[in-house]
Scaffold this motif. Structure first.
Motif, PDB file in Angstrom:
ATOM      1  N   GLY A   2       0.818  -1.203   0.000  1.00 40.10           N
ATOM      2  CA  GLY A   2       0.000   0.000   0.000  1.00 40.10           C
ATOM      3  C   GLY A   2       0.852   1.254   0.000  1.00 40.10           C
ATOM      4  O   GLY A   2       2.073   1.190   0.130  1.00 40.10           O
ATOM      5  N   THR A  16      -9.482   5.058  -2.354  1.00 37.31           N
ATOM      6  CA  THR A  16      -8.812   5.235  -1.068  1.00 37.31           C
ATOM      7  C   THR A  16      -9.494   4.401   0.001  1.00 37.31           C
ATOM      8  O   THR A  16     -10.704   4.512   0.215  1.00 37.31           O
ATOM      9  N   THR A  32      -3.692  -2.971   4.582  1.00 33.78           N
ATOM     10  CA  THR A  32      -2.683  -2.039   4.100  1.00 33.78           C
ATOM     11  C   THR A  32      -3.403  -0.833   3.504  1.00 33.78           C
ATOM     12  O   THR A  32      -4.390  -0.981   2.781  1.00 33.78           O
ATOM     13  N   GLN A  33      -2.912   0.353   3.847  1.00 33.80           N
ATOM     14  CA  GLN A  33      -3.584   1.586   3.450  1.00 33.80           C
ATOM     15  C   GLN A  33      -3.224   1.968   2.018  1.00 33.80           C
ATOM     16  O   GLN A  33      -2.041   2.008   1.660  1.00 33.80           O
ATOM     17  N   ARG A  84     -12.008  -4.141   0.978  1.00 32.38           N
ATOM     18  CA  ARG A  84     -11.517  -2.816   1.374  1.00 32.38           C
ATOM     19  C   ARG A  84     -12.555  -2.121   2.216  1.00 32.38           C
ATOM     20  O   ARG A  84     -13.749  -2.402   2.138  1.00 32.38           O
ATOM     21  N   VAL A  88      -8.509   1.104   3.328  1.00 30.36           N
ATOM     22  CA  VAL A  88      -7.635   0.053   3.841  1.00 30.36           C
ATOM     23  C   VAL A  88      -8.025  -1.231   3.117  1.00 30.36           C
ATOM     24  O   VAL A  88      -9.207  -1.599   3.086  1.00 30.36           O
ATOM     25  N   THR A 120      -3.940   5.228  -0.401  1.00 30.74           N
ATOM     26  CA  THR A 120      -4.460   6.590  -0.447  1.00 30.74           C
ATOM     27  C   THR A 120      -4.214   7.167  -1.834  1.00 30.74           C
ATOM     28  O   THR A 120      -3.077   7.188  -2.307  1.00 30.74           O
TER      29      THR A 120
END
Length: 124
Positions: free
Chosen positions: A9, A91, A118-119, A38, A93, A121
């Motif tokens: 990520g 966007t 895992t983020q 997500r 997680v 963005t």
């Protein structure tokens, strides 16, 4: 006990790409399905993509069809998600999951194992 660990990520501009990976460790089952879900801020967790044990079957949410691609490497015990043409609304997680039934239907059976997330963005 199966443990799943996501990686890959990060922060990316709209239109960009990332490759997310999920590594399995511990006792792993044969003939099980893998998936990505997500959760965006303030929303419920949603299905993204699933893949069969052989890798021959896959299933995608309408919102990512044609932009994301799920794959697996059984020898490396990884399930990956290539995310392309990212949009602001991607966007979230991202979580990987494994199920002890070989089905790509995201709601018919419960998912048995989950990673920590895992983020991702996406910026404008």
């Amino acid at each position: 006990q199966v443990q799943l660990q996501e990686s890959g990520g990060g922060l990316v501009q709209a239109g960009g790409s990332l490759r997310l990976s999920c590594a399995a460790s511990g006792h792993t089952f044969n003939n099980h399905a893998g998936a990505w879900f997500r959760r965006a801020p303030g929303t419920e967790r949603e299905f993204v993509a699933a893949i069969s044990w052989s890798g021959g079957l896959s299933n995608y949410a309408d919102s990512v069809e044609g932009r994301f691609a799920i794959s697996r490497d059984k020898s490396a015990k990884t399930v990956s998600l290539q995310v392309n043409s990212l949009k602001l609304e991607d966007t979230a997680v991202y979580y990987c999951a494994e199920m002890r039934i070989n089905s790509v239907n995201p709601v018919r059976y419960p998912w048995d194992y989950w990673g920590q997330g895992t983020q991702v963005t996406v910026s404008s």
